[in-house]
Design a protein around this motif. Sequence first.
Motif, short mmCIF file in Angstrom:
data_model
loop_
_atom_site.label_atom_id
_atom_site.label_comp_id
_atom_site.label_asym_id
_atom_site.label_seq_id
_atom_site.Cartn_x
_atom_site.Cartn_y
_atom_site.Cartn_z
N LYS A 209 100.33 33.66 33.96
CA LYS A 209 101.09 32.56 33.35
C LYS A 209 102.11 32.00 34.33
CE LYS A 209 100.63 34.40 28.63
NZ LYS A 209 101.35 35.03 27.49
N ALA A 210 102.76 32.90 35.07
CA ALA A 210 103.76 32.45 36.05
C ALA A 210 103.11 31.66 37.17
CB ALA A 210 104.49 33.67 36.62
N ILE A 211 101.95 32.10 37.64
CA ILE A 211 101.26 31.38 38.71
C ILE A 211 100.85 29.99 38.22
CG2 ILE A 211 99.25 31.36 40.22
CD1 ILE A 211 101.42 33.42 40.91
N ALA A 212 100.41 29.90 36.98
CA ALA A 212 100.05 28.60 36.41
C ALA A 212 101.27 27.69 36.34
CB ALA A 212 99.45 28.78 35.01
N ASP A 213 102.45 28.27 36.07
CA ASP A 213 103.68 27.50 35.97
C ASP A 213 104.12 26.93 37.32
OD1 ASP A 213 103.88 27.93 33.26
OD2 ASP A 213 105.27 29.63 33.44
N VAL A 214 103.89 27.69 38.39
CA VAL A 214 104.47 27.29 39.68
C VAL A 214 103.46 26.62 40.61
CG1 VAL A 214 106.12 29.20 39.57
CG2 VAL A 214 103.99 29.51 40.85
N LYS A 215 102.21 26.55 40.24
CA LYS A 215 101.20 26.09 41.19
C LYS A 215 101.40 24.65 41.66
CE LYS A 215 97.55 24.51 38.01
NZ LYS A 215 96.11 24.64 37.68
N LYS A 216 102.12 23.85 40.87
CA LYS A 216 102.39 22.47 41.29
C LYS A 216 103.62 22.38 42.18
CE LYS A 216 100.21 20.19 37.32
NZ LYS A 216 100.40 19.25 36.18
N ALA A 321 111.58 33.59 40.25
CA ALA A 321 111.68 34.53 41.37
C ALA A 321 110.70 34.14 42.49
CB ALA A 321 111.41 35.95 40.90
N LEU A 322 109.50 33.74 42.12
CA LEU A 322 108.51 33.31 43.11
C LEU A 322 108.98 32.07 43.86
CD1 LEU A 322 105.25 33.86 41.02
CD2 LEU A 322 105.83 35.05 43.15
N ILE A 323 109.57 31.13 43.14
CA ILE A 323 110.08 29.91 43.76
C ILE A 323 111.22 30.24 44.73
CG2 ILE A 323 111.32 27.75 43.31
CD1 ILE A 323 109.69 27.58 40.67
N GLN A 324 112.13 31.13 44.30
CA GLN A 324 113.24 31.53 45.16
C GLN A 324 112.73 32.24 46.41
OE1 GLN A 324 116.07 33.88 42.93
NE2 GLN A 324 116.13 32.38 41.26
N ALA A 325 111.75 33.14 46.23
CA ALA A 325 111.21 33.88 47.37
C ALA A 325 110.55 32.93 48.36
CB ALA A 325 110.21 34.92 46.88
N ASN A 326 109.85 31.93 47.86
CA ASN A 326 109.21 30.95 48.73
C ASN A 326 110.27 30.18 49.53
OD1 ASN A 326 106.78 29.30 49.53
ND2 ASN A 326 108.01 27.69 48.55
N GLN A 327 111.35 29.81 48.85
CA GLN A 327 112.43 29.10 49.54
C GLN A 327 113.06 29.97 50.61
OE1 GLN A 327 114.88 28.11 46.15
NE2 GLN A 327 113.85 26.14 45.80
#
Length: 368
Positions: A209-216, A321-327
Amino acid sequence: MKILHVISGGETGGSKNHVLSLFESSSSHDMMLAVFQKGKLYEEALAKGINVTLFSQKNRYDLSLLSNIRSFIAKNNIDIVHSHGARANLFIRLIKLTSSFKWVVTVHSDPDLDFMHNKKMSTIFAKLNKWSLAKTDKIFAVSERFKSMVKKYGIPDNKIVTIYNGISFDQGKVTTSPSRKDFSLGEDDFVAAIVARLHPVKGHLTLFKAIADVKKQIKVTVLIVGEGDLKDSLEQEARQLGIQDQIRFLGFRTDIGEIFSISDVSLLTSKSESFPLVLLESAREGTPIITTDVGGVRQLIPDSSYGWVIPVEDAAALSNALIQANQEKVTGELSVKGKHLKKYAESHFSLQHLQESIAKEYNKIYAE
């Protein structure tokens, strides 16, 4: 002092690695291993030269082997039996009724969640496991949360000792294959790895679900290491969410360190854990961690400078958390966080410390 470790043998994850690690260095104790089935644990034990005995069963409910185990314990003058897992705990409890050895158990998981995919089995085996634990001489809990859990079963506080997991950090950071090129990944790609059996308690659906949320927002690839009955349904779920291109099912692998080494972060999305060895394996490679708030993970990640601790089954928190880690990968902060985590883990959760703590308890039990 003679110690016999007993485990079913079907384990492929943390409990398997934990047991094998206890045999890794020289000990003043004479240690042996007993399993009830051939599998990866048995094969690895043989390869490592561990004194391992196979007590075969016709099926997992076959109790005819109890007399063989009892005879083995008597013949080898075993002083302490150390069991791991529900089946091993039950069998040793039944043998203990007519034997005089000391008995200790390491609680690796929550009995109420071990069979959560089968409610009938969960109810029966959870009760049997708790019944078994009540008659032990000592229980090793791998986190303070698990110690509190075991106390709720009516077991006295003085019978429970918290001993956190540990691993060897001697091997250093992995620099061998595979490389990102083997997975058609570039150095700028954001890569996350999750090492866990494909079981409901591991929370893969929350991850999806999280991956689906952030894929864009970010381009992320998830390497999923592990086997299990949920593989088909998880593959179907990935297609339904439209994230099949972001997910790589790698199956069972022995090169866990290498997988973490090529990943930007490691993930743990479980609903329940004790003190996951897999997180220490990630820390050993200097790979930052995003984990749910389970078991003793806050002992490894005491604050945000070491990684991310998020609520259980919270896809939105995982997305953030994934978005922050990517940044942080872009700014260079992520690699600093990984080095910080490795240094802390190495000083607090070494294999030597684990072995010394267990040996100290063995000596206490033997002297009683």
